[in-house]
Design an enzyme around this catalytic site. Sequence first.
Site, PDB file in Angstrom:
ATOM      1  N   ASP A 134     -11.429   2.224   3.649  1.00  0.00           N
ATOM      2  CA  ASP A 134     -11.782   0.812   3.482  1.00  0.00           C
ATOM      3  C   ASP A 134     -13.294   0.632   3.291  1.00  0.00           C
ATOM      4  O   ASP A 134     -13.745  -0.451   2.918  1.00  0.00           O
ATOM      5  CB  ASP A 134     -11.376   0.017   4.740  1.00  0.00           C
ATOM      6  CG  ASP A 134      -9.965  -0.539   4.668  1.00  0.00           C
ATOM      7  OD1 ASP A 134      -9.579  -0.999   3.578  1.00  0.00           O
ATOM      8  OD2 ASP A 134      -9.276  -0.527   5.695  1.00  0.00           O
TER       9      ASP A 134
ATOM     10  N   GLN B 210      -5.041  -1.664   9.422  1.00  0.00           N
ATOM     11  CA  GLN B 210      -4.884  -2.992   8.804  1.00  0.00           C
ATOM     12  C   GLN B 210      -5.470  -4.074   9.710  1.00  0.00           C
ATOM     13  O   GLN B 210      -5.180  -4.110  10.908  1.00  0.00           O
ATOM     14  CB  GLN B 210      -3.389  -3.254   8.515  1.00  0.00           C
ATOM     15  CG  GLN B 210      -3.112  -4.528   7.740  1.00  0.00           C
ATOM     16  CD  GLN B 210      -3.656  -4.497   6.309  1.00  0.00           C
ATOM     17  OE1 GLN B 210      -3.775  -3.454   5.680  1.00  0.00           O
ATOM     18  NE2 GLN B 210      -4.016  -5.655   5.789  1.00  0.00           N
TER      19      GLN B 210
ATOM     20  N   LYS C 174       0.842  -1.202   0.000  1.00  0.00           N
ATOM     21  CA  LYS C 174       0.000   0.000   0.000  1.00  0.00           C
ATOM     22  C   LYS C 174       0.879   1.253   0.000  1.00  0.00           C
ATOM     23  O   LYS C 174       0.615   2.211  -0.724  1.00  0.00           O
ATOM     24  CB  LYS C 174      -0.943  -0.022   1.211  1.00  0.00           C
ATOM     25  CG  LYS C 174      -2.058  -1.058   1.055  1.00  0.00           C
ATOM     26  CD  LYS C 174      -2.863  -1.316   2.333  1.00  0.00           C
ATOM     27  CE  LYS C 174      -3.854  -2.466   2.068  1.00  0.00           C
ATOM     28  NZ  LYS C 174      -4.647  -2.833   3.253  1.00  0.00           N
TER      29      LYS C 174
HETATM   30  N1  GUN Z   1      -6.992  -7.124   5.837  1.00  0.00           N
HETATM   31  C1  GUN Z   1      -7.240  -7.879   4.755  1.00  0.00           C
HETATM   32  N2  GUN Z   1      -7.787  -7.129   3.784  1.00  0.00           N
HETATM   33  C2  GUN Z   1      -7.888  -5.878   4.268  1.00  0.00           C
HETATM   34  C3  GUN Z   1      -8.375  -4.655   3.721  1.00  0.00           C
HETATM   35  O1  GUN Z   1      -8.851  -4.568   2.589  1.00  0.00           O
HETATM   36  N3  GUN Z   1      -8.284  -3.580   4.541  1.00  0.00           N
HETATM   37  C4  GUN Z   1      -7.801  -3.648   5.809  1.00  0.00           C
HETATM   38  N4  GUN Z   1      -7.782  -2.534   6.543  1.00  0.00           N
HETATM   39  N5  GUN Z   1      -7.353  -4.768   6.329  1.00  0.00           N
HETATM   40  C5  GUN Z   1      -7.391  -5.876   5.567  1.00  0.00           C
END
Ligand code: GUN
Length: 283
Positions: A120, A97, A53
Amino acid sequence: MAQILDGKLVSQKVKDEVAAEIKRLAEKGFRAPCLAVILVGDDEASKVYVRNKKRACEAVGIQSLEYLLPADTRQEELDALVDRLNRDDAVDGILVQLPLPKHLNEQSIINRIAVDKDVDAFHPHNVGKIMLGVPKLLPCTPAGVMRLLEEYSISVSGKECVVVGRSNIVGKPMAQLLLAANGTVTICHSRTPDLAAHTRRADILVVAIGKAKMITADMIQEGAVVIDVGMNRSEGKLCGDVDFEGCLQKASYITPVPGGVGLMTVAMLMQNTLTAYKLHINI
Ligand code: GUN
């Protein structure tokens, strides 16, 4: 033989679009968008996702702030950080996350993130908007799947869509986006008896169950579109929830792992951050 839905190609196109718009805005004197990413603990997969990211942010011109917190971080400390980032006018998007260490309350933290900074789209307010069919911010993985389908001119309207998995991150919002696109949607999960009876009916099959190669060629319809959201390790190699080699012969389109949906998730996060930024500075 199926055509590959190329997540590398399409995610690059999405990132190029985001980068071009940020450049255009910069030329008009606007600052860069800013995404704050919080990672608690040492989960190896999460570290890789967060690194990806951060790299994507750099590539498109988004400023990224990284908060790497120890596994024993207390709820109040995490709450305080989110509160501070909510108030910070220089921050446009906040991402925590997941999964968080067990002693932390995930939903409580998600609820705390400012609705317009929730890149998200996990906050109940944003989940509700998706349910109502009027989203502002889109859940990254399902939005990435929809974009892949669009890029290959695969129409959802009137199609039998089967989603395997009912997580809040993928399965549930995926079903909502397919429904909004006029698909006829079935959600299957670990307690569904005779899963294959459902998956065999699918024109569009989206699999997000987290079990390596569990969807085999005998479980899909000839000519199905097969989207694999899984990310597993099997014999030291990355693989999805779909037996790719087997299904490749029978499907009309299929996503590879790696090189499919995973890359789209990150690209859509960049797009969401740009959207959140525009909401924030009112353009
Ligand atoms: N963990 C697995 N996929 C994601 C996601 O798309 N966003 C976040 N914040 N955590 C994750």
